[in-house]
Design a protein around this motif. Structure first.
Motif, short mmCIF file in Angstrom:
data_model
loop_
_atom_site.label_atom_id
_atom_site.label_comp_id
_atom_site.label_asym_id
_atom_site.label_seq_id
_atom_site.Cartn_x
_atom_site.Cartn_y
_atom_site.Cartn_z
N VAL A 329 92.93 -52.83 -36.44
CA VAL A 329 92.57 -53.02 -37.85
C VAL A 329 93.86 -53.11 -38.66
CG1 VAL A 329 91.26 -52.13 -39.80
CG2 VAL A 329 90.47 -51.68 -37.45
N ALA A 330 94.10 -54.27 -39.25
CA ALA A 330 95.40 -54.53 -39.90
C ALA A 330 95.73 -53.48 -40.95
CB ALA A 330 95.41 -55.92 -40.50
N THR A 331 94.77 -53.13 -41.81
CA THR A 331 95.05 -52.18 -42.88
C THR A 331 95.49 -50.83 -42.31
OG1 THR A 331 92.67 -51.71 -42.93
CG2 THR A 331 93.53 -53.25 -44.57
N GLU A 364 99.47 -61.72 -39.43
CA GLU A 364 100.63 -61.88 -40.31
C GLU A 364 100.98 -60.57 -41.00
OE1 GLU A 364 103.58 -63.48 -43.06
OE2 GLU A 364 102.90 -64.07 -41.05
N GLN A 365 99.97 -59.81 -41.43
CA GLN A 365 100.23 -58.54 -42.10
C GLN A 365 100.89 -57.54 -41.14
OE1 GLN A 365 99.73 -59.03 -45.37
NE2 GLN A 365 98.93 -60.96 -44.54
N ILE A 366 100.42 -57.50 -39.90
CA ILE A 366 101.01 -56.59 -38.92
C ILE A 366 102.42 -57.05 -38.56
CG2 ILE A 366 100.77 -55.61 -36.60
CD1 ILE A 366 97.73 -55.91 -36.95
N TRP A 367 102.61 -58.38 -38.45
CA TRP A 367 103.96 -58.92 -38.20
C TRP A 367 104.93 -58.41 -39.28
CZ3 TRP A 367 106.84 -61.74 -41.63
CH2 TRP A 367 108.05 -62.25 -41.15
N ARG A 368 104.49 -58.44 -40.53
CA ARG A 368 105.32 -57.98 -41.65
C ARG A 368 105.66 -56.50 -41.49
NH1 ARG A 368 109.09 -58.54 -45.61
NH2 ARG A 368 108.60 -57.24 -47.41
#
Length: 590
Positions: A329-331, A364-368
């Motif tokens: 879960v990205a968040t 993309e959020q996890i990559w960041r």
């Protein structure tokens, strides 16, 4: 009337008493679970670690409190728990060997099976013994057990050794019978995840890559078994081709696939001989669950965090998860990685990735989050069974990447798949639509009709930009030109061994290798490890509804078998993020 009241009161009293009794039993069970989870398992002299290979092995398996209370205990075992237990058994002087009890067992991936097998081979370096026994061996179980010093079989048993096959299925024509079809935008000729919905057979690029990776996996299995059993790879191939699975037990002995035929009751005597104890002595055994509570020497030094990211990649907890399985879960992951970044006690992080991908936005959020973490402390990726598409996206920014030889990785590509129910609504159900709009694209995405040419062109541009961003992330992370990444991208799936040759990974190695590398990059002389996120304890599970898997879902999994995941996936397609960086998750390799 008196009798009615009497019987009614008696019934109510009985129900109240039964409820109280059940509550007391539940409390006693919970107290017992709490006590057992907090206790340390003593290891008696001359003990044996009994590893029961049955059920499904997955990346991590949490203790199911509800299953233990109701008696519906899952047979799933965690790879992390097994590897930890084997390592403890190796270093504990009171444990003399490992007895593998082979049953109906499967693994979440060939790479997980390879990781366990390598751990068993490492255990043998201590000079201790491993023996395996089975009434029958599945091919996966036999592959793992072939690392043992001796492989024993029931006189009426069988060894399944048949090779590998991938058998994807396609539902486009079935959906068409209901007036449903899918509109596809994708970048990457090898990006085959949508084919289940949009095609009636494998595309040639997909057939090419599937042929490459199942042959690659099989070659690793042949090489490993050949070395352990002193059988040539050519002979092992010949056994598979002639159907030795259905051969006689004498053939299995002659072929050297097994060492001896014996019944279950004879095994204890053989174990006692290895332990050098008398026939009337008891065998001191330790189960996998007990090994988890075996005390080890306290590690010293700075902390290397091992963060487990496994499952499909989704944006948030609600709406997108297509099964009861664990998801990335990205968040949540971004928040966890930020905490590790700001934790001064953590000097380096190993990101353990086992994922076929999922939402491109979430990736993309996890990559960041990984890039921000990397700016403060070393990040090393350890790839498990899968680190493909979105799974590779979240890995590519690390300082260093390890994979297993049979890890399925790469798949650098993006697609969007959009259901069109207009045929079902208008042709099958007779629903009619009309349209009034203020602007050209005001009705974009309406269920009344499929996308028109101009709308599809807009989607193609959007998907194209997503692919270009993904490709650039990989190029920056791997320190290569975009043109070089394009040559190995296009959605193509690679095995770990092949990914090493094209520089998508840095080395072939285990999770332990990744931990050592992270400590080296952080310049740590002494270090200890801690796993994140913490597994839910019994109290958290008790009050967390999300941790309670539904009984119906478990029954569906048992009934549908290999078709469970794809059918659940189809059920929730319209709730998933529209743009996906996903491997064909349902790779059924037989």
């Amino acid at each position: 009337m008196k009798d009615f009241l009497k019987y009614t009161l008696a019934t109510m009293t009985g129900i109240i008493l039964l409820t109280l009794v059940m509550a007391i039993i539940s409390v006693i069970s919970l107290v017992g679970l709490a006590a057992s989870s907090a206790s340390t398992t003593p290891v008696r002299e001359n003990s044996v670690f009994t590893l029961s290979l049955s059920g499904q092995m997955e990346e991590r398996a949490a203790t199911d409190i509800f299953g233990q209370i109701t008696g519906q205990v899952s047979e799933n075992i965690g790879l992390d728990d097994v590897l930890s237990a084997v390592k403890k058994a190796k270093t504990n002087d009171d444990i003399k060997g490992i007895y593998i009890e082979a049953g109906m067992f499967s693994s979440d991936s060939p790479a997980s099976s390879h990781a366990l097998r390598e751990a068993l081979l490492d255990f043998k370096k201590s000079g201790k013994w491993i023996v395996a026994y089975g009434d029958s061996y599945t091919q996966t179980t036999y592959y793992i057990c072939s690392a043992a010093d001796k492989v024993w079989l029931n006189p009426q048993g069988m060894v399944d050794w048949h090779g590998l096959a991938a058998t994807p299925f396609f539902v486009k024509d079935m959906l068409a019978k209901f007036g449903v079809k899918y509109q596809l935008c994708k970048v990457g000729k090898y990006k085959s995840a949508p084919e289940m919905m949009t095609a009636d057979k494998m595309s040639e690029p997909n057939r090419e890559q599937v042929t490459a990776y199942i042959n690659g996996i099989w070659n690793v299995m042949l090489s490993d078994v050949a070395k352990s059993r002193s059988i040539s790879a050519d002979s092992l191939n010949a056994y598979a081709d002639r159907g030795i699975t259905f051969g006689t037990q004498e053939e299995l002995l002659k072929s050297k696939l097994i060492d001896r035929l014996m019944y279950t009751d004879e095994v204890k005597g053989e174990i006692k001989k290895l332990l050098k104890i008398e026939d009337d002595d008891d065998i001191n055994q330790l189960t996998l669950a007990e090994m988890q509570n075996v005390k080890t020497k306290r590690e010293k030094g700075d902390e290397v965090a091992v963060y487990y990211a496994y499952g499909s990649i989704i944006d948030s907890e609600t709406g997108e998860a297509f099964s009861q399985e664990h998801n990335i879960v990205a968040t949540t992951v971004c928040k966890d990685l930020e905490e590790l970044m700001n934790d001064d006690d953590v000097k380096a992080v190993v990101l353990r990735v086992n994922s076929p991908g999922g939402s491109a936005y979430a990736s993309e959020q996890i990559w960041r989050a990984v890039t921000q973490l990397k700016a403060k402390k070393p990040v090393v990726v350890s790839m498990g069974g899968y680190a493909a598409s979105g799974g590779y996206y979240i890995s590519c920014a690390a300082n260093y990447i390890y994979s297993e030889p049979t890890t399925i990785t790469g798949s650098i590509g993006i697609y969007g798949m959009f259901p069109d129910f207009s045929g079902l609504l208008t042709e099958k159900l007779g629903v009619k639509f009309d349209e009034v709009k203020t602007n050209k694209y005001a009705a974009f995405g309406t269920v009344a009709r499929p996308f028109n040419g101009e709308e599809m062109a807009l989607l193609d541009q959007y998907i194209g930009r997503g692919y270009e961003l993904f490709r650039k992330r990989v190029a920056d992370g791997r320190k290569q030109p975009v043109a070089a990444i394009e040559e190995v991208a296009q959605g193509r799936v690679w095995l770990g061994n092949d990914a090493l040759k094209i520089k998508l990974v840095d080395a072939i190695g285990s999770l332990d290798d990744a931990v050592k590398k992270a400590a080296q990059l952080a310049k740590l002389e002494e270090y200890k490890t801690k796993s994140y996120p913490d597994k839910a304890d019994w109290m958290e599970q008790l009050f967390d509804k999300a941790s309670h898997k539904s009984y119906l879902d478990e029954q569906l999994r048992l009934t549908l078998g290999e078709y469970y995941e794809p059918l659940r996936y189809m059920q929730t397609l319209n709730r998933q993020s529209a743009i996906q960086a996903r491997l064909p998750y349902f790779l059924e390799i037989r």
